[in-house]
Design an enzyme around this catalytic site. Structure first.
Site, PDB file in Angstrom:
ATOM      1  N   ARG A 141      -2.713 -17.248   7.175  1.00 58.36           N
ATOM      2  CA  ARG A 141      -3.865 -17.916   6.560  1.00 58.36           C
ATOM      3  C   ARG A 141      -3.963 -19.371   7.016  1.00 58.36           C
ATOM      4  O   ARG A 141      -5.055 -19.908   7.191  1.00 58.36           O
ATOM      5  CB  ARG A 141      -3.756 -17.816   5.034  1.00 58.36           C
ATOM      6  N   ARG A 174       9.854  -3.155   8.422  1.00 57.73           N
ATOM      7  CA  ARG A 174      10.479  -3.136   7.081  1.00 57.73           C
ATOM      8  C   ARG A 174      11.359  -1.905   6.883  1.00 57.73           C
ATOM      9  O   ARG A 174      12.358  -1.951   6.167  1.00 57.73           O
ATOM     10  CB  ARG A 174       9.413  -3.253   5.989  1.00 57.73           C
ATOM     11  N   ASP A 187       5.237  -4.686  -0.084  1.00 56.88           N
ATOM     12  CA  ASP A 187       6.042  -4.807   1.143  1.00 56.88           C
ATOM     13  C   ASP A 187       7.546  -4.708   0.868  1.00 56.88           C
ATOM     14  O   ASP A 187       8.349  -4.564   1.787  1.00 56.88           O
ATOM     15  CB  ASP A 187       5.748  -6.142   1.839  1.00 56.88           C
TER      16      ASP A 187
HETATM   17  C1  S3P Z   1      -0.943  -8.864   3.134  1.00 55.81           C
HETATM   18  C2  S3P Z   1      -1.323  -7.949   2.196  1.00 55.81           C
HETATM   19  C3  S3P Z   1      -0.655  -6.659   2.005  1.00 55.81           C
HETATM   20  C4  S3P Z   1       0.689  -6.587   2.714  1.00 55.81           C
HETATM   21  C5  S3P Z   1       0.653  -7.187   4.078  1.00 55.81           C
HETATM   22  C6  S3P Z   1       0.205  -8.639   4.024  1.00 55.81           C
HETATM   23  C7  S3P Z   1      -1.699 -10.136   3.247  1.00 55.81           C
HETATM   24  O1  S3P Z   1      -1.482  -5.617   2.488  1.00 55.81           O
HETATM   25  O2  S3P Z   1       1.140  -5.243   2.787  1.00 55.81           O
HETATM   26  O3  S3P Z   1       1.939  -7.137   4.674  1.00 55.81           O
HETATM   27  O4  S3P Z   1      -1.199 -11.081   3.870  1.00 55.81           O
HETATM   28  O5  S3P Z   1      -2.804 -10.206   2.691  1.00 55.81           O
HETATM   29  P1  S3P Z   1      -2.629  -4.979   1.554  1.00 55.81           P
HETATM   30  O6  S3P Z   1      -3.233  -6.085   0.815  1.00 55.81           O
HETATM   31  O7  S3P Z   1      -3.598  -4.301   2.450  1.00 55.81           O
HETATM   32  O8  S3P Z   1      -1.888  -4.004   0.673  1.00 55.81           O
END
Ligand code: S3P
Length: 441
Positions: free
Chosen positions: A32, A392, A320
């Protein structure tokens, strides 16, 4: 064509993990910081950035679109070009293994005046994209994926987006964040209503870039408008720390401290789940800007674990961490039940099947369900398991060897570099014993 490398881990049983350490920066926050910085006006400085294959994929896509991003000794500098300053890429944009990059970027690219094509590696090319395509179309974007709902995504630019009110059908922070990013380009406010709480880094970080976002219960409202560059301090990734929290919880004599870990309430459910299983975990020295991203040290000592029913509301905010938690379940007394976790089937691998197959090979009794699994704790044999190229799964099974009767060989671990470069060295510095075997494929 050059041969590609394959890495296998050979993880040995050990006792008595100890030491204090830090883990690399948070992956979600690092992505981000680059994305918001690139489309902001002015410069964004990022410290603690996770330098991994996934976050580099995000940075490289923006470099392709004309954004200057400098890697300094211990920081990143992003020279933002503003919402409308990106340039079209002459080639398809390649996102590697990273679902977060491709889904968040689809929201940004939907608002551009130019066309884009988005592709990824073999795993990413199979992951579901219709979840972002449908609401982006509702916002006025000209976007499509394959009939299977997968990449390549093709976006034809030049459409004015409008704000929508959208109930997300799946609890996904990637989907929420995609639509909020598209909302920056809309001509009215965007409202997202989630079925369950998901990680809220986007909502916490955007105000620092000057954006108006508010959250009440499960509803997020974003006002469109320009961003301005800022400073971002990335804490250690709790998802990476999880492997060591589980390692210490199952290793007699263990006592470790993990420093500077992000404990955002929409990410720290792993601590609650392990504590419900009986783990000895203490959260100390809360520091950092608690309104933006709270940070703490986490001390973990060995204590025998018991099985639990993992509460459904904690699943999306520990999504995760589930592979590592299933290893904890394999060491716990009784049968741990995981439900409402169908999203695990569409991650970098089908994590329900991947964990079930590996655990079965190690002699653990498991039952799979469409949306979860049951794991009965007991003694872990050694053996060979496949990570299915999923970072993972690879790290979870490296940890599984700690109290096993023989070494565990984990195949195909190169993708650990997508989230946790240096995992083996760090694990070994705490007392684990993981060797690597490299071959050409
Ligand atoms: C993430 C959101 C999650 C997570 C991914 C990172 C993010 O996925 O599994 O590793 O940075 O917004 P989902 O929101 O699709 O479940």
């Amino acid at each position: 064509m050059l041969p590609s490398k394959r890495i296998d881990y050979i993880s040995m049983p050990v006792t008595g993990l100890s030491g204090r350490t830090q883990v690399p920066g948070d992956k979600s926050i690092s992505h981000r910081a680059i994305i918001f910085g690139a489309i902001a006006e002015g410069v964004t400085h990022i410290t603690g950035f996770l330098d991994s294959a996934d976050t580099i994929a995000t940075a490289n896509v923006f470099r392709e679109m004309g954004v200057r991003i400098d890697r300094n000794v211990d920081s990143m500098t992003v020279h933002g070009v503003g919402l409308r300053g990106l340039k079209p890429s002459s080639a398809p944009l390649y996102f590697g293994n990273s679902g977060t990059s491709v889904r968040l970027l689809s929201g940004v690219l939907a608002g551009q005046r130019f066309n884009s094509e988005l592709i990824g590696d073999e795993s990413l090319m199979q992951r579901p994209m219709r979840r972002v395509v449908l609401p982006l179309k509702e916002m006025g974007a000209n976007i499509d994926c394959t009939d299977m709902g997968t990449l390549p995504m093709r976006i034809t630019g030049g459409n004015q987006l409008h704000g929508i009110t959208y109930k997300t059908p799946v609890a996904s922070a990637q989907l929420k964040s995609c639509l909020l990013l598209a909302g920056l380009y809309a001509n009215s406010a965007t409202t997202i209503i989630e079925p369950a709480v998901t990680r809220d880094h986007t909502e916490r970080m955007l105000p620092g870039f000057g954006c108006k976002v508010s959250t009440i219960d499960h509803t997020v409202v974003l006002q469109p408008g320009a961003l301005s560059g800022t400073r971002v301090n990335v804490p250690g990734d709790i998802s990476s720390a999880t492997f060591f929290m589980v390692a210490a919880s199952i290793c007699p004599g263990a006592d470790i401290v993990l420093e500077n870990i992000g404990i955002n309430p929409t990410r720290h459910a792993v601590i609650e789940i392990l504590q419900r299983m009986g783990a000895d975990i203490r959260v100390e020295n809360l520091t950092g800007n608690q309104n933006v991203e709270p940070v703490a040290n986490i001390q973990v000592k060995y204590r025998p674990l018991s099985a639990i029913i993992i509460p459904s509301h904690l699943v999306p905010i520990a999504i995760d961490e589930i592979p590592a938690l299933l290893i904890a379940a394999a060491y716990a007394q009784g049968t741990t039940i995981l439900r409402d976790a169908a999203e695990l089937r569409v991650k970098e691998s089908d994590r329900i099947d991947a964990m079930a197959e590996g655990l079965t090979r190690l002699g653990v009794s498991v039952v799979t369900r469409p949306d979860g699994m049951e794991v009965t704790g007991g003694s872990i044999q050694g053996g060979t398991v496949n990570s299915f190229g999923d970072h993972r799964i690879a790290m979870a099974f490296a940890v599984s060897a700690i109290g096993a009767h023989a070494p565990v060989k984990v195949q195909d671990c190169i993708n650990v570099n997508t989230s946790f470069p240096g995992f083996v060295e760090l694990a070994n510095s705490l007392g684990m014993n993981i060797a690597t075997e490299q071959s050409d494929v």
